[in-house]
Design an enzyme around this catalytic site. Structure first.
Site, PDB file in Angstrom:
ATOM      1  N   ALA A  18       0.834  -1.211   0.000  1.00 52.35           N
ATOM      2  CA  ALA A  18       0.000   0.000   0.000  1.00 52.35           C
ATOM      3  C   ALA A  18       0.865   1.256   0.000  1.00 52.35           C
ATOM      4  O   ALA A  18       0.634   2.188  -0.780  1.00 52.35           O
ATOM      5  CB  ALA A  18      -0.930  -0.005   1.209  1.00 52.35           C
ATOM      6  N   SER A  41       9.471   0.815   8.602  1.00 51.62           N
ATOM      7  CA  SER A  41      10.359   0.173   9.565  1.00 51.62           C
ATOM      8  C   SER A  41      10.708  -1.224   9.073  1.00 51.62           C
ATOM      9  O   SER A  41       9.832  -2.095   8.989  1.00 51.62           O
ATOM     10  CB  SER A  41       9.659   0.096  10.924  1.00 51.62           C
ATOM     11  OG  SER A  41      10.240  -0.914  11.694  1.00 51.62           O
ATOM     12  N   ILE A  47       3.687  -7.448   5.557  1.00 47.55           N
ATOM     13  CA  ILE A  47       2.932  -8.689   5.737  1.00 47.55           C
ATOM     14  C   ILE A  47       3.426  -9.780   4.779  1.00 47.55           C
ATOM     15  O   ILE A  47       3.290 -10.973   5.050  1.00 47.55           O
ATOM     16  CB  ILE A  47       1.416  -8.442   5.602  1.00 47.55           C
ATOM     17  CG1 ILE A  47       0.630  -9.660   6.057  1.00 47.55           C
ATOM     18  CG2 ILE A  47       1.034  -8.082   4.179  1.00 47.55           C
ATOM     19  CD1 ILE A  47      -0.699  -9.353   6.633  1.00 47.55           C
ATOM     20  N   ALA A  52      -1.663 -12.215  -5.528  1.00 48.53           N
ATOM     21  CA  ALA A  52      -2.563 -12.427  -6.662  1.00 48.53           C
ATOM     22  C   ALA A  52      -3.396 -11.162  -6.841  1.00 48.53           C
ATOM     23  O   ALA A  52      -3.761 -10.511  -5.860  1.00 48.53           O
ATOM     24  CB  ALA A  52      -3.467 -13.624  -6.400  1.00 48.53           C
ATOM     25  N   LYS A  80      -2.435 -14.398 -14.925  1.00 48.59           N
ATOM     26  CA  LYS A  80      -3.594 -15.003 -14.252  1.00 48.59           C
ATOM     27  C   LYS A  80      -4.850 -14.751 -15.081  1.00 48.59           C
ATOM     28  O   LYS A  80      -5.265 -13.601 -15.253  1.00 48.59           O
ATOM     29  CB  LYS A  80      -3.715 -14.371 -12.862  1.00 48.59           C
ATOM     30  CG  LYS A  80      -4.964 -14.731 -12.106  1.00 48.59           C
ATOM     31  CD  LYS A  80      -5.004 -14.103 -10.717  1.00 48.59           C
ATOM     32  CE  LYS A  80      -6.314 -14.359 -10.022  1.00 48.59           C
ATOM     33  NZ  LYS A  80      -6.442 -13.656  -8.746  1.00 48.59           N
ATOM     34  N   VAL A 189       7.769   4.541  13.930  1.00 48.72           N
ATOM     35  CA  VAL A 189       6.984   5.647  14.493  1.00 48.72           C
ATOM     36  C   VAL A 189       6.645   5.290  15.933  1.00 48.72           C
ATOM     37  O   VAL A 189       6.084   4.224  16.207  1.00 48.72           O
ATOM     38  CB  VAL A 189       5.690   5.878  13.682  1.00 48.72           C
ATOM     39  CG1 VAL A 189       4.796   6.903  14.378  1.00 48.72           C
ATOM     40  CG2 VAL A 189       6.013   6.304  12.258  1.00 48.72           C
ATOM     41  N   LEU A 337      -4.214  -2.541   4.362  1.00 47.14           N
ATOM     42  CA  LEU A 337      -4.730  -3.234   5.542  1.00 47.14           C
ATOM     43  C   LEU A 337      -5.129  -2.262   6.638  1.00 47.14           C
ATOM     44  O   LEU A 337      -5.977  -2.568   7.464  1.00 47.14           O
ATOM     45  CB  LEU A 337      -3.687  -4.236   6.041  1.00 47.14           C
ATOM     46  CG  LEU A 337      -3.321  -5.324   5.018  1.00 47.14           C
ATOM     47  CD1 LEU A 337      -2.163  -6.170   5.526  1.00 47.14           C
ATOM     48  CD2 LEU A 337      -4.508  -6.210   4.675  1.00 47.14           C
ATOM     49  N   THR A 348      -8.753  -9.165  -3.836  1.00 45.09           N
ATOM     50  CA  THR A 348      -9.289  -7.823  -4.069  1.00 45.09           C
ATOM     51  C   THR A 348      -8.586  -6.708  -3.285  1.00 45.09           C
ATOM     52  O   THR A 348      -8.863  -5.536  -3.516  1.00 45.09           O
ATOM     53  CB  THR A 348     -10.787  -7.803  -3.696  1.00 45.09           C
ATOM     54  OG1 THR A 348     -10.973  -8.514  -2.469  1.00 45.09           O
ATOM     55  CG2 THR A 348     -11.625  -8.463  -4.774  1.00 45.09           C
ATOM     56  N   ILE A 350      -5.417  -5.562  -3.105  1.00 47.30           N
ATOM     57  CA  ILE A 350      -4.507  -4.665  -3.834  1.00 47.30           C
ATOM     58  C   ILE A 350      -5.343  -3.764  -4.760  1.00 47.30           C
ATOM     59  O   ILE A 350      -5.048  -2.582  -4.923  1.00 47.30           O
ATOM     60  CB  ILE A 350      -3.441  -5.482  -4.597  1.00 47.30           C
ATOM     61  CG1 ILE A 350      -2.548  -6.193  -3.569  1.00 47.30           C
ATOM     62  CG2 ILE A 350      -2.613  -4.595  -5.527  1.00 47.30           C
ATOM     63  CD1 ILE A 350      -1.596  -7.223  -4.147  1.00 47.30           C
TER      64      ILE A 350
HETATM   65  C1  LIG Z   1      -3.532 -14.067   4.389  1.00 49.79           C
HETATM   66  C2  LIG Z   1      -3.594 -12.922   3.430  1.00 49.79           C
HETATM   67  C3  LIG Z   1      -3.549 -13.147   2.058  1.00 49.79           C
HETATM   68  C4  LIG Z   1      -3.649 -12.080   1.167  1.00 49.79           C
HETATM   69  N1  LIG Z   1      -3.687 -12.321  -0.185  1.00 49.79           N
HETATM   70  C5  LIG Z   1      -3.936 -11.297  -1.028  1.00 49.79           C
HETATM   71  C6  LIG Z   1      -4.018 -11.502  -2.431  1.00 49.79           C
HETATM   72  O1  LIG Z   1      -3.817 -12.605  -2.934  1.00 49.79           O
HETATM   73  N2  LIG Z   1      -4.299 -10.433  -3.206  1.00 49.79           N
HETATM   74  C7  LIG Z   1      -4.499  -9.190  -2.696  1.00 49.79           C
HETATM   75  O2  LIG Z   1      -4.815  -8.272  -3.439  1.00 49.79           O
HETATM   76  N3  LIG Z   1      -4.341  -8.955  -1.387  1.00 49.79           N
HETATM   77  C8  LIG Z   1      -4.073  -9.967  -0.553  1.00 49.79           C
HETATM   78  N4  LIG Z   1      -3.917  -9.728   0.773  1.00 49.79           N
HETATM   79  C9  LIG Z   1      -3.888  -8.347   1.245  1.00 49.79           C
HETATM   80  C10 LIG Z   1      -2.514  -7.770   0.926  1.00 49.79           C
HETATM   81  O3  LIG Z   1      -1.511  -8.548   1.536  1.00 49.79           O
HETATM   82  C11 LIG Z   1      -2.405  -6.328   1.405  1.00 49.79           C
HETATM   83  O4  LIG Z   1      -3.507  -5.592   0.935  1.00 49.79           O
HETATM   84  C12 LIG Z   1      -1.166  -5.672   0.883  1.00 49.79           C
HETATM   85  O5  LIG Z   1      -0.033  -6.465   1.125  1.00 49.79           O
HETATM   86  C13 LIG Z   1      -0.967  -4.321   1.504  1.00 49.79           C
HETATM   87  O6  LIG Z   1      -0.503  -4.427   2.829  1.00 49.79           O
HETATM   88  P1  LIG Z   1      -0.136  -3.076   3.557  1.00 49.79           P
HETATM   89  O7  LIG Z   1       0.914  -2.368   2.770  1.00 49.79           O
HETATM   90  O8  LIG Z   1      -1.383  -2.368   3.847  1.00 49.79           O
HETATM   91  O9  LIG Z   1       0.436  -3.587   4.959  1.00 49.79           O
HETATM   92  P2  LIG Z   1       1.872  -4.209   5.365  1.00 49.79           P
HETATM   93  O10 LIG Z   1       2.460  -5.044   4.301  1.00 49.79           O
HETATM   94  O11 LIG Z   1       1.628  -4.829   6.695  1.00 49.79           O
HETATM   95  O12 LIG Z   1       2.792  -2.943   5.528  1.00 49.79           O
HETATM   96  C14 LIG Z   1       2.749  -2.125   6.674  1.00 49.79           C
HETATM   97  C15 LIG Z   1       3.931  -1.185   6.637  1.00 49.79           C
HETATM   98  O13 LIG Z   1       3.825  -0.290   7.735  1.00 49.79           O
HETATM   99  C16 LIG Z   1       5.070  -0.258   8.418  1.00 49.79           C
HETATM  100  N5  LIG Z   1       4.837   0.084   9.811  1.00 49.79           N
HETATM  101  C17 LIG Z   1       3.937  -0.441  10.663  1.00 49.79           C
HETATM  102  N6  LIG Z   1       4.058   0.128  11.875  1.00 49.79           N
HETATM  103  C18 LIG Z   1       5.027   1.045  11.762  1.00 49.79           C
HETATM  104  C19 LIG Z   1       5.645   1.947  12.667  1.00 49.79           C
HETATM  105  N7  LIG Z   1       5.284   2.027  13.965  1.00 49.79           N
HETATM  106  N8  LIG Z   1       6.631   2.733  12.200  1.00 49.79           N
HETATM  107  C20 LIG Z   1       7.048   2.678  10.921  1.00 49.79           C
HETATM  108  N9  LIG Z   1       6.511   1.845  10.030  1.00 49.79           N
HETATM  109  C21 LIG Z   1       5.516   1.030  10.451  1.00 49.79           C
HETATM  110  C22 LIG Z   1       5.621  -1.668   8.234  1.00 49.79           C
HETATM  111  O14 LIG Z   1       7.007  -1.700   8.463  1.00 49.79           O
HETATM  112  C23 LIG Z   1       5.281  -1.904   6.770  1.00 49.79           C
HETATM  113  O15 LIG Z   1       6.227  -1.271   5.943  1.00 49.79           O
HETATM  114  C24 LIG Z   1      -3.763 -10.767   1.671  1.00 49.79           C
HETATM  115  C25 LIG Z   1      -3.741 -10.542   3.048  1.00 49.79           C
HETATM  116  C26 LIG Z   1      -3.670 -11.602   3.922  1.00 49.79           C
HETATM  117  C27 LIG Z   1      -3.680 -11.337   5.401  1.00 49.79           C
END
Ligand SMILES: Cc1cc2nc3c(=O)[nH]c(=O)nc-3n(C[C@H](O)[C@H](O)[C@H](O)COP(=O)(O)OP(=O)(O)OC[C@H]3O[C@@H](n4cnc5c(N)ncnc54)[C@H](O)[C@@H]3O)c2cc1C
Length: 509
Positions: A18, A41, A47, A52, A80, A189, A337, A348, A350
């Site tokens: 994200a 960080s 995650i 996909a 895909k 943070v 997330l 869905t 992404i």
């Molecule tokens: C089991 C599972 C399967 C999935 N499969 C799919 C899929 O097939 N297709 C799809 O579209 N989506 C899927 N998703 C969702 C997808 O993984 C996420 O939408 C996507 O990876 C985005 O994650 P994010 O960047 O929001 O969070 P994260 O990847 O968790 O990133 C969070 C970021 O915030 C940083 N951060 C957190 N706290 C702090 C802090 N205090 N200080 C500094 N930095 C901080 C972390 O270091 C990291 O860089 C899945 C999710 C899960 C749980």
């Protein structure tokens, strides 16, 4: 006349998919009058699932002017055509939700209306035989649309998405964003400073004492929702009465054969398992209800159902299916997330990041954060989330499985009114309508409803205007055209080898 722009310093908290998607898009679209600063960080990490996608990611890449071949090589991606659902309607069932069209429309009627009559008469092949995506996928064939194919050929319109390595995707976008001026700060943070008078976020403070101030904050901090939840306490809408899975265990495994041009999702006793083929490994995960199965049992099921040797230890992930009460509040917009998570069945999340970014750009504030703009953003994304939620619930609810509590409970549960109506309308006479700009269009709903054994009782009366012998010929003709098109498509592996194979590296990299 508006007063001079004052929202120009954008701070993104989080560097997962994200965060870097937001950073890349801001860098490309907003231009030099905006400063974009991303904090992440490495110690917390990302995650590292989410591999996909749905076809809309191509639009995001187009916006960023990313070359497809370069992209696929860098993320060790594969193509895909859809998702194969095994054991969902009944044990032993298999169908594909493909991304493409289902046969040709005839006048005002969609193809599936003719299929319903042919199916009742016993003249129809499975629905998947009438779509290029669903016919090509199980045979391991793939190609993009052929620009030299006649406009009415299925080869001229092949819709597809990508599978990719999530860590490589974030790394790729980071390179893209940094090359376009995004500043990155490594650090955790520790504190979020709110402005006294109105509670807007003023700055974030890192563990080393660095203070990063901004005008607009994009919360991409993952499930913890550092700004939107921990600082602004926006609240969460929990959907677990419909979406019962709340945990996943994920592990990569060695690749044992050519990558399939589709994601596979197999229903298990207390959830379901995904299989996502990449160029260098296969991603796997078991999504399940913690009320019905232990983490150990879920892990054992996952490990017993891998194609190849696991690469590393399985990772446990917990989530609550649902969404924030608001995605944008004051000067904080949550993406990824941090904004909520339904569940991964239809890949869905992404897309929702992409959609949030596009809507933020179109509603970008000028010099203040006007409530009407914020309300519009929240209304649009709520609509988007709720429609996807209903589509996901459909897969669980329209089941005839009675071999395990999850499936019995899901079949019996009452579902949101909009979904209940959609299912009744389709069961009545095969009618299905896309609501506004919802993500999944008519063919997706039709494929899943038929795939889960909702066979409409009747069809549109205008179908009767085609005489029976003509209908038989029409159905055969469509299937033959699809068959001959699939015949000329290359194997997915061959297509990758020729066009976008990543350089060979150590297998675990
Ligand atoms: C089991 C599972 C399967 C999935 N499969 C799919 C899929 O097939 N297709 C799809 O579209 N989506 C899927 N998703 C969702 C997808 O993984 C996420 O939408 C996507 O990876 C985005 O994650 P994010 O960047 O929001 O969070 P994260 O990847 O968790 O990133 C969070 C970021 O915030 C940083 N951060 C957190 N706290 C702090 C802090 N205090 N200080 C500094 N930095 C901080 C972390 O270091 C990291 O860089 C899945 C999710 C899960 C749980």
């Amino acid at each position: 006349m508006p007063t001079p722009q004052s929202v120009k310093n954008i701070v993104i908290v989080g560097g997962g998919t994200a965060g870097w998607m937001a950073a890349a898009a801001c860098a490309k679209v907003l231009g030099p009058s905006y400063a974009v600063h991303l904090v992440e960080s490495e110690e917390i990490g990302t995650i590292a699932v989410g591999e996909a996608t749905v076809p809309h990611l191509k639009q995001f890449n187009n916006l960023l002017e990313i070359d497809e071949v370069e992209f696929v090589k860098n993320v060790k991606g594969t193509f895909k055509l859809g998702i194969q659902f095994n054991d969902w309607g009944r044990l032993g069932d298999s169908y594909i939700h493909g991304f493409g069209q289902l046969g040709p429309d005839v006048g005002p009627l969609p193809f599936h209306q003719f299929w319903i009559k042919a199916r009742h008469k016993g003249w129809a092949a499975p629905l998947g035989d009438y779509s290029i995506n669903t016919a090509a996928a199980p045979r391991g064939k793939f190609m993009p649309s052929a620009s030299d194919a006649p406009a009415n050929s299925p080869l001229s319109d092949i819709r597809y998405a990508y599978h990719f390595d999530a860590s490589l995707y974030a790394r790729y976008l980071r390179g893209y964003a940094e090359a376009r001026g995004v500043r990155r700060t490594e650090g955790k943070v520790r504190h979020v400073q709110l402005r006294g008078e109105d509670g807007y976020v003023e700055s974030v403070t890192l563990e080393n004492g660095t203070v990063i101030g901004g005008d607009l904050f994009i919360d991409c901090s993952g499930f913890r929702g550092l700004l939107i939840e921990q600082a602004l306490h926006i609240g969460y809408i929990d959907y677990s009465q419909w979406l019962r899975c709340d945990r996943a265990v994920a592990v990569g495994c060695e690749k044992v054969g050519p990558p399939t041009p589709y994601t596979r999702v197999t229903a298990r006793t207390a959830g379901w398992q995904w299989r996502i083929p990449l160029q260098h490994r296969t991603g796997n995960g078991h999504v399940y209800s913690s009320a019905l199965i232990s983490d150990d049992e879920a892990t054992a099921t996952l490990l017993a159902n891998l194609d190849g040797k696991p690469l590393g230890e399985p990772r446990l992930l917990r989530f609550t299916p649902g969404m924030r009460k608001k995605f944008w509040s004051k000067n904080v917009v949550a993406l990824g997330l941090a904004s909520g998570f339904l569940e991964p069945l239809e890949s869905t999340s992404i897309f929702l990041i992409q959609s949030g970014i596009a809507r933020l750009v179109s509603l970008l504030p000028w010099n203040d954060f006007s409530e009407v703009v914020i309300d519009e953003y929240n209304a649009q994304l709520t609509f988007e989330m709720e429609r996807i939620r209903d589509f996901l619930i459909l897969h669980y609810h329209a089941t005839q499985r009675d071999d395990a509590p999850l499936w019995r409970e899901c079949a019996r549960m009452s579902v949101p009114a909009g979904l209940a109506h959609k299912m009744r309308l389709f069961a009545d006479s095969g009618r299905s309508f896309r609501e506004s700009e919802e993500l999944f269009a008519e063919p997706s709903w039709v494929e899943v409803m038929i795939g889960q054994n909702i066979l409409p009782r009747a069809y549109h009366p205008l179908v009767e205007q085609m005489p029976d012998d003509q209908l038989k010929q029409f159905m055969q003709g469509v299937a033959q055209v699809i068959e001959s098109c699939v015949g000329v498509m290359p194997l997915h592996q061959t297509f990758i080898d020729r066009r976008c194979a990543a350089p060979a590296l150590h297998p675990s990299s």
